[in-house]
Write an enzyme that holds these catalytic residues in place. Structure first.
Site, PDB file in Angstrom:
ATOM      1  N   ALA A 195      22.614  12.300  78.750  1.00  0.00           N
ATOM      2  CA  ALA A 195      21.544  12.325  78.104  1.00  0.00           C
ATOM      3  C   ALA A 195      21.695  12.971  76.685  1.00  0.00           C
ATOM      4  CB  ALA A 195      20.722  13.147  78.863  1.00  0.00           C
ATOM      5  N   ALA A 200      15.097   7.348  80.032  1.00  0.00           N
ATOM      6  CA  ALA A 200      13.755   7.352  79.051  1.00  0.00           C
ATOM      7  C   ALA A 200      14.088   7.847  77.814  1.00  0.00           C
ATOM      8  CB  ALA A 200      12.957   8.398  79.668  1.00  0.00           C
ATOM      9  N   TYR A 220     -15.306 -38.862  63.566  1.00  0.00           N
ATOM     10  CA  TYR A 220     -15.189 -37.630  62.659  1.00  0.00           C
ATOM     11  C   TYR A 220     -14.125 -36.647  63.186  1.00  0.00           C
ATOM     12  CZ  TYR A 220     -19.769 -39.742  61.197  1.00  0.00           C
ATOM     13  OH  TYR A 220     -20.866 -40.463  60.631  1.00  0.00           O
ATOM     14  N   GLY A 224     -19.115 -38.704  50.830  1.00  0.00           N
ATOM     15  CA  GLY A 224     -19.931 -38.986  51.913  1.00  0.00           C
ATOM     16  C   GLY A 224     -18.958 -39.779  52.920  1.00  0.00           C
ATOM     17  N   ASP A 280     -14.635 -33.566  63.414  1.00  0.00           N
ATOM     18  CA  ASP A 280     -15.145 -32.521  63.613  1.00  0.00           C
ATOM     19  C   ASP A 280     -15.900 -32.361  65.189  1.00  0.00           C
ATOM     20  OD1 ASP A 280     -17.270 -33.598  63.269  1.00  0.00           O
ATOM     21  OD2 ASP A 280     -18.409 -32.406  61.910  1.00  0.00           O
ATOM     22  N   ARG A 287       8.626  -8.668  72.583  1.00  0.00           N
ATOM     23  CA  ARG A 287       8.298  -9.319  71.181  1.00  0.00           C
ATOM     24  C   ARG A 287       9.322 -10.624  71.107  1.00  0.00           C
ATOM     25  NH1 ARG A 287       9.781  -5.078  67.149  1.00  0.00           N
ATOM     26  NH2 ARG A 287       9.671  -6.932  65.611  1.00  0.00           N
ATOM     27  N   ARG A 333     -20.841 -25.744  55.484  1.00  0.00           N
ATOM     28  CA  ARG A 333     -21.646 -24.919  56.380  1.00  0.00           C
ATOM     29  C   ARG A 333     -20.751 -23.643  57.223  1.00  0.00           C
ATOM     30  NH1 ARG A 333     -24.610 -30.009  58.882  1.00  0.00           N
ATOM     31  NH2 ARG A 333     -22.753 -31.003  57.798  1.00  0.00           N
TER      32      ARG A 333
HETATM   33  C1  UD1 Z   1     -22.511 -37.015  60.562  1.00  0.00           C
HETATM   34  C2  UD1 Z   1     -23.566 -38.110  60.480  1.00  0.00           C
HETATM   35  C3  UD1 Z   1     -24.409 -38.002  61.295  1.00  0.00           C
HETATM   36  C4  UD1 Z   1     -24.201 -37.455  62.883  1.00  0.00           C
HETATM   37  C5  UD1 Z   1     -23.102 -36.225  62.746  1.00  0.00           C
HETATM   38  C6  UD1 Z   1     -22.641 -36.282  64.183  1.00  0.00           C
HETATM   39  C7  UD1 Z   1     -23.202 -39.154  58.470  1.00  0.00           C
HETATM   40  C8  UD1 Z   1     -24.019 -39.522  57.072  1.00  0.00           C
HETATM   41  N1  UD1 Z   1     -23.791 -38.450  59.263  1.00  0.00           N
HETATM   42  O1  UD1 Z   1     -23.289 -35.798  60.045  1.00  0.00           O
HETATM   43  O2  UD1 Z   1     -25.597 -38.905  61.500  1.00  0.00           O
HETATM   44  O3  UD1 Z   1     -25.196 -37.228  63.612  1.00  0.00           O
HETATM   45  O4  UD1 Z   1     -22.105 -36.675  61.865  1.00  0.00           O
HETATM   46  O5  UD1 Z   1     -21.890 -34.968  64.187  1.00  0.00           O
HETATM   47  O6  UD1 Z   1     -22.291 -39.701  58.679  1.00  0.00           O
HETATM   48  N2  UD1 Z   1     -16.084 -36.382  55.788  1.00  0.00           N
HETATM   49  C9  UD1 Z   1     -15.328 -36.864  55.050  1.00  0.00           C
HETATM   50  N3  UD1 Z   1     -15.568 -37.049  53.731  1.00  0.00           N
HETATM   51  C10 UD1 Z   1     -16.949 -36.870  53.166  1.00  0.00           C
HETATM   52  C11 UD1 Z   1     -17.800 -36.337  54.042  1.00  0.00           C
HETATM   53  C12 UD1 Z   1     -17.379 -35.968  55.398  1.00  0.00           C
HETATM   54  O7  UD1 Z   1     -13.962 -36.967  55.361  1.00  0.00           O
HETATM   55  O8  UD1 Z   1     -16.983 -37.357  52.057  1.00  0.00           O
HETATM   56  C13 UD1 Z   1     -15.714 -35.992  57.249  1.00  0.00           C
HETATM   57  C14 UD1 Z   1     -15.890 -34.550  57.516  1.00  0.00           C
HETATM   58  O9  UD1 Z   1     -14.421 -33.868  57.217  1.00  0.00           O
HETATM   59  C15 UD1 Z   1     -16.335 -34.457  58.988  1.00  0.00           C
HETATM   60  C16 UD1 Z   1     -16.727 -35.805  59.131  1.00  0.00           C
HETATM   61  O10 UD1 Z   1     -16.609 -36.503  57.888  1.00  0.00           O
HETATM   62  O11 UD1 Z   1     -15.011 -34.078  59.833  1.00  0.00           O
HETATM   63  C17 UD1 Z   1     -18.404 -35.685  59.254  1.00  0.00           C
HETATM   64  O12 UD1 Z   1     -18.898 -34.991  58.128  1.00  0.00           O
HETATM   65  P1  UD1 Z   1     -20.202 -34.050  58.453  1.00  0.00           P
HETATM   66  O13 UD1 Z   1     -20.375 -33.259  56.984  1.00  0.00           O
HETATM   67  O14 UD1 Z   1     -19.951 -32.907  59.103  1.00  0.00           O
HETATM   68  O15 UD1 Z   1     -21.418 -34.903  58.931  1.00  0.00           O
HETATM   69  P2  UD1 Z   1     -22.629 -34.466  59.639  1.00  0.00           P
HETATM   70  O16 UD1 Z   1     -23.640 -33.963  58.708  1.00  0.00           O
HETATM   71  O17 UD1 Z   1     -22.230 -33.662  60.718  1.00  0.00           O
HETATM   72 MG    MG Z   2     -20.408 -32.944  61.454  1.00  0.00          MG
END
Ligand code: UD1
Ligand code: MG
Length: 537
Positions: free
Chosen positions: A437, A394, A114, A91, A116, A347, A20
């Protein structure tokens, strides 16, 4: 009840592509206030002093690992950090599975995060951990209620209010769509429950992925204790999935940083246009004008004045420094009481001692400038050592590059460099020397000597009148307005230009090619070096 084992492991999921974001770069490497998301999560986790951290990498694995390792090398940590690889992004549940071998035989609690969630704080993590241990739960998770829950998995509750599970947005039944209680995705589980449970995950869902969230329902179905804790601060737990969410988070984090420094005694004339990063420090009684970016490890002293429109990255600035409007600084040091700008560019490697003045349209690079020295106008100081209390006139230029290598210029103490001087490096101008100068300095100037390489001036009497007569022209003030009007009418002159322009244009067109002026190369006379004070001066 407190568990016997207080061992703690952390798993950070950072393998996803982040579709996304529509980016080539892994999502967790995008930044908020200059810091990659994954590093904020990593720092929050390390603050709990866990026994081991596993950062699961996959998309752009090498780069994610490199960024983490570089950050850890800079901050230092006792905790071992490993980078298990999730080969295919199938996943969040599958990602945790990739980390499982790193925790083989581990008997303790695992925080699963996570990568993110850039505003995550250690306080939130320790609150969840304490709650989990107090409750003696197999699995604990934070919850939050959002006005707009879109994008998040939702908490499914039983009739008695207990948690039943987590449902991903795409899998919600129509009747559940109104649920505003979300899963922020911050979990704590016993390794004894979590690791074996991963083997039971299935992909029978809308995204055909192994959802980590399914372990919540599993624990409930197994009759194990599952604890939930409402998040104390719902702003910090937001996961970033899109550029829009990232901009919203940036705005919140930026505002919080500015407020933190206001509380520490810093004035911001326009907080809405002050952009700070986390590693920045600012002394009390410093006043900051509008439109400034203070980035990286910039440290600003006390009582400074920054007029505005400045970009400072990794700059160390002393006390009572005045940065006038329009200053760009990168990787440099500025001593106390210095004045820089307006419109100056410092710099990397620029080091200004106490009380230095760097004025308008001056650029410095790899330049050590001594105390009280001034370079106030239109100057380039590159690869240079300048002593104390020297004045750079200057339009001075250090000619540091010969097309192959960079060369150094050394200028001593109390030196006077006249305006429009070129210093052809490598060259040294010793203490107390003067450079007249317009000089091109090509050889060393000993202490107390004067260097001068001026072309002697010729003053030709009556030249202008003769020139005009030859061109059939008259002095400007004697020209009647009618002449100009006539010339314009003849369309020889663009509107706004005078007769001299027309005469020149016509003259040039008429002149046969051979008669047109050609530019002959002028031999540069060598710099003359006068020896030091001799008798009366
Ligand atoms: C996920 C949760 C959701 C929650 C939300 C909160 C799941 C299935 N869903 O959704 O319930 O409300 O976070 O922010 O867990 N990642 C991997 N490997 C993968 C997929 C993802 O390492 O195969 C990592 C991504 O890099 C990311 C994190 O897991 O940092 C979350 O993945 P993301 O796709 O953002 O999940 P959401 O859709 O946000
Ligand atoms: Mg997420």
């Amino acid at each position: 009840m407190e568990r016997a084992s207080s061992r703690l492991g952390v798993i950070i999921l950072a393998a996803g592509r982040g579709t996304r974001m529509r980016s080539e770069r892994a999502k967790v490497l995008h930044t908020v206030a200059g810091k990659p998301f994954v590093l904020s999560v990593l720092d929050a986790a390390l603050a709990l002093a866990p026994d081991c951290v596993a950062v699961v990498v996959g998309h752009e694995a090498g780069e994610v690992e490199r960024v983490c390792a570089l950050h850890l090398a800079g901050r230092g940590t006792e905790t071992p950090v490993v980078y298990p690889l999730q080969r295919e992004q199938r996943g969040t549940g599958d990602a945790v599975r990739a980390a499982a071998p790193a925790f083989e035989g581990f008997a303790g609690d695992l925080l699963v995060l996570y990568g993110d969630v850039p505003a995550l704080t250690p306080a939130t993590l320790s609150a969840l951990l304490a709650h989990h241990r107090r409750a003696g739960a197999a699995l604990s998770l934070l919850t939050a209620t959002f006005d707009d829950p879109s994008g998040y998995g939702r908490i499914r509750r039983r009739a008695n209010g207990g948690i039943a599970g987590v449902v991903e947005e795409r899998d919600l039944a129509a009747a559940e769509r109104g649920t505003r209680e979300v899963n922020p995705g911050i979990y704590c589980a016993t390794a004894g429950f979590l690791l074996p449970a991963l083997a039971r995950l299935r992909t029978d869902n809308a995204q055909r992925e192994y959802y980590l969230t399914d372990v919540v329902g599993m624990a409930v179905a197994d009759g194990l204790p599952v604890a939930t804790l409402p998040a104390a601060n719902i702003e910090e737990i937001a996961g970033i999935n899109s550029r829009k969410e990232m901009a919203g988070m940036e705005e919140r984090v930026r505002r919080a940083l500015v407020e933190r420094w206001m509380q520490a005694g810093v004035t911001f004339r326009d907080p809405a246009t002050a952009y700070l990063e986390e590693g920045v420090t600012i002394g009390a009684d410093t006043e900051i004008g509008p439109n400034v970016q203070i980035l990286g490890r910039t440290a600003i002293g006390r009582g400074c004045r920054i007029d505005g429109t400045a970009l400072l990255r990794d700059a160390a600035i002393g006390d009572r420094v005045h940065l006038r409007l329009g200053v760009v600084m990168t990787d440099c040091r500025v001593g106390d009481d210095a004045v820089v700008g307006p419109f100056a560019h410092l710099r990397p490697g620029s080091e200004l001692a106490t009380g230095v003045h760097i004025g308008n349209f001056v650029e410095t690079k790899n330049a050590h400038v001594g105390a009280g020295t001034k370079a106030n106008h239109l100057t380039y100081l590159g690869d240079v050592e300048v002593g104390d209390h020297t004045n750079i006139g200057a339009g001075t230029i250090t000619c540091n590059y010969d097309g192959f290598a960079k060369h150094r210029t050394v200028i001593g103490n109390r030196v006077q460099i006249g305006s429009d001087t070129q210093l052809v490096a490598p060259v040294t101008v010793a203490d107390d020397a003067y450079v007249g100068a317009g000089t091109t300095v090509t050889s060393d100037v000993p202490a107390g000597h004067l260097a001068l390489s001026r072309v002697p001036q010729r003053t030709v009497a009556g030249w202008v009148a003769r020139k005009r007569a030859k061109a059939g022209d008259k002095p400007v003030q004697a020209r009647p307005a009618a002449t100009i009007a006539a010339a314009r009418a003849a369309k020889a002159v663009p509107a706004g230009k005078g007769v001299a322009f027309a005469a020149r244009a016509i003259g040039a067109a008429k002149a046969p090619l051979a008669k047109r002026k050609t530019v002959r190369p002028i031999a540069r006379p060598p710099a003359r070096v006068n020896s030091g004070p001799r008798g009366k001066r």
